[in-house]
Design an enzyme around this catalytic site. Structure first.
Site, short mmCIF file in Angstrom:
data_model
loop_
_atom_site.label_atom_id
_atom_site.label_comp_id
_atom_site.label_asym_id
_atom_site.label_seq_id
_atom_site.Cartn_x
_atom_site.Cartn_y
_atom_site.Cartn_z
CB THR A 83 43.96 62.88 39.45
OG1 THR A 83 43.86 63.72 40.60
CG2 THR A 83 43.11 61.65 39.66
N GLY A 84 47.19 64.19 39.39
CA GLY A 84 48.03 65.24 38.83
C GLY A 84 47.77 66.63 39.38
CD GLU A 125 39.74 32.98 40.44
OE1 GLU A 125 39.19 33.74 39.62
OE2 GLU A 125 39.97 33.33 41.61
#
Length: 656
Positions: free
Chosen positions: A225-226, A445
């Site tokens: 996240t920095g 699917e």
């Protein structure tokens, strides 16, 4: 004008000393001044002495004799030159040599008689080297061995510096090039962190009001996240020294090294005050004490933590030294480390929201040549729950995919392929899948897609594929709503959609396969969370057994009785079975649409939401983003949720 670069001075290296010693020995060995005296055999010496050509005989250290020839006789000896000594003779025992010389001169006149002159000579350099050289060699070998040992143990380049701090210093000469302009999407975190930088630049602005700057700030958030990037920006913005070190750099195999490095780090910081110290991944040394499974052991990590606690807010003061730290495991940190006076602030760096993802995309797209059809807002909507590191990875993957296909610019499709690559892995079209397996995957699917399309709170479909990707034989991508809270009805709808794949197999083939392993695992965890954590069971009631503090990490007992455990299991089974029955009912009532979707998958291998619109029509339910846009004129505040992909995974590849 361009600034002239300062000449870089060569760094000192210990091997220079080794080289100088070697050159000195070579010089002493091969570059000694050559003696002019010629070696002479004893018989020839006796002949010269009888002829009367010898002027002087010097007996040196009773080891050899230097012979001087008379000037009148130099013509007879053309091989010699100069004033002498002209010859050198090995004497053997000195007394016998002197007796022999006297015998050879018997009968000569006193003028011709040569007297032997004893002489003592001292080789001071040779004597010094004879005892200094072994010591020098031993010391050199000792230093070399210990340098290798310390480097192999990770203790630095010199054994004597093993207790020194490994912190990297950023100051005016080595300024970080990252600033707050390079950090996008962390507006709230930047406000708090910039306040610390502002205090270091203008302390009087706060001190005149009686305020004190926090001694420490802890950056907390998920990976990617920095947090470290934000710390680098602080180093670039602050005009003060910035020490950067990782928590693992304190940990060492030698006892006491971690505490020594903590002391050395703060000693350096005090000399550079005001300054900032950044400790990345502080959980490496900050884990709560007393939780180590190795009970009774001398834990070096705990000693390091104790020293860190003392330095941060001990008896002494660290005026002007501000501590920044980053971790994604704040729940396991020691309480003493988190108290006021040490880390006064916790700055939460969360996953970016929609507007923040747009800003992050703008930063990472700058160096990339993008086509005109690439819209940052569209990419931000396609990546809910992605961190800043994930977005950077997507931009890089898109550029690599475009280069692989020889595109002049990175297109919108390249970015979408990059998102698929990051979420599901690389396509494996070469994987051998039989017709029966492919049909089973298609109906599986199609079941997910049908149920999710017809339920109100299920995540809207984006794409379905039956092409193997990574470990999955098929996958369905959904665009989850970024909710602030999740209700029980929303959870049940998502569980029902997750079980739609197995329900479709049972309806169409009358049997089930191992392809639903991933679905069952997720549904089971979801159901246990509803009953044990969220209090969404009528029989269990409003009780949560979740421990957010992490205190029960090494506990041997559960916080409930065996009877309650049985009741929890019954409730979980009831929830899962009820949603499976619900999925069966939905698919039976819409079997024609289910078969149509499965047929399109078998034909195209990849279908999108437009295909479901053709089969079932438009969805009758508004998405949360549409409601927020209607209520706030587009000012949405979505929360971060994980981008989910329903997958079919072969049972053989997932055995525990």
């Amino acid at each position: 004008m361009e600034e002239k670069k300062k000449p870089v001075k060569p760094k000192f290296n210990i091997y220079w000393i080794y080289g100088l010693i070697a050159v000195a020995f070579i010089a002493m060995t091969f570059l000694e001044p050559q003696e002019s005296a010629k070696d002479l055999e004893p018989k020839k010496f006796q002949a010269i002495l009888k002829d009367g050509d010898v002027e002087r005989i010097v007996l040196v250290n009773e080891e050899f004799a230097e012979i001087y020839i008379k000037k009148d006789s130099l013509d007879k000896h053309k091989e010699i030159k100069g004033d002498g000594p002209h010859y050198k003779v090995q004497t053997g025992p000195a007394d016998k040599f002197m007796e022999k010389v006297e015998e050879l001169q018997v009968g000569q006149s006193e003028a011709e008689h040569v007297v032997i002159e004893p002489e003592k000579r001292h080789d001071y350099l040779g004597d010094a080297l004879s005892w200094l050289l072994p010591i020098i060699i031993i010391v050199a070998i000792w230093i070399f061995i210990f340098r290798k040992m310390s480097a192999g143990a990770g203790g630095g380049s010199q054994i004597f510096n093993i207790g020194k701090s490994k912190a990297q210093l950023f100051d005016k000469e080595t300024q970080s090039k990252v600033n707050f302009n390079d950090v996008a999407g962390l507006d709230e975190a930047k406000v708090e962190i910039m306040e610390i930088v502002d205090f270091l630049k203008k302390p009087e602005k706060y001190t005149q009001l009686g305020g004190k700057i926090p001694k420490g700030a802890l950056l907390v958030g998920p990976p990617g996240t920095g947090k470290t990037l934000l710390a680098k920006a602080v180093a670039g913005e602050a005009n003060v020294p910035f020490f950067s070190i990782s928590g693992s750099d304190f940990v060492e195999m030698f006892v006491g090294v971690g505490a020594s490095r903590v002391r050395d780090l703060f000693r350096q910081a005090k000399t550079k005050a005001p300054c900032i110290v950044f400790i990345d991944e502080i959980d490496a040394i900050g884990r709560a004490r007393g939780k180590n499974p190795n009970h009774g052991a001398n834990d070096e990590r705990e000693n390091t933590l104790n020293q860190l606690l003392t330095e941060m807010d001990g008896f002494g003061t660290n005026s002007g030294v501000i501590i920044l730290a980053a971790t994604n495991r704040a729940d396991i940190l020691d309480k003493a480390l988190m108290r006021a006076g040490r880390f006064d602030r916790q700055i939460h760096v969360e996953l970016p929201e929609l507007k923040e993802r747009e800003a992050i995309f703008k930063v990472h797209i700058k160096p990339i040549k993008v086509a005109d059809d690439v819209k940052v807002g569209f990419l931000a909507k396609q990546t809910p729950g992605f961190s800043g590191a994930d977005i950077a990875n997507i931009c890089n993957e898109a550029a690599l995919i475009a280069a692989r296909h020889d595109h002049p610019k990175v297109t919108k499709q390249d970015f979408l392929d990059a998102v698929d690559r990051v979420i599901g892995g690389l396509e494996k079209k070469s994987k051998v899948v039989t017709r029966t397996e492919k049909t089973t995957i298609a109906y599986h699917e199609a079941g997910h897609a049908t149920v999710s399309w017809l339920l109100e709170f299920a995540n809207p479909l984006v794409k379905v594929t039956i092409i193997p990707r990574g470990k999955a034989l098929g996958a369905a991508w959904y665009l989850p709503e970024e909710r602030q809270i999740t209700t029980k009805e929303q959870m049940l709808d998502e569980m029902c959609a997750t079980l739609g794949g197995r329900a479709s197999e049972e309806i169409n083939f009358g049997k089930v396969s191992s392809g639903a392993l991933n679905d069952l695992e997720r549904v089971t965890k979801y159901a246990y969370a509803m009953v044990s954590y969220y209090g969404m069971s009528d029989k269990i009631g409003n009780i949560s057994y979740y421990d957010s503090t992490g205190q029960t990490e090494f506990a041997f007992t559960r916080p409930y009785s065996e009877k309650t455990a049985e009741l929890i299991d019954e409730q979980v089974k009831e929830i899962v079975e009820s949603q499976y029955t619900r999925a069966l009912e939905i698919l039976r009532s819409n079997k024609d649409g289910l078969v149509n979707v499965a047929g399109r998958l078998l034909e195209k291998e990849v279908i999108f939401s437009d295909d479901l619109v053709d089969v079932f029509g438009e969805r009758q339910f508004k998405t949360r983003e549409e409601e927020i846009e209607f209520e706030t004129n587009g000012k949405a505040k979505p929360e971060d949720l994980e981008n989910k992909a329903e997958t079919i995974i072969p049972n053989e590849e997932n055995k525990q």
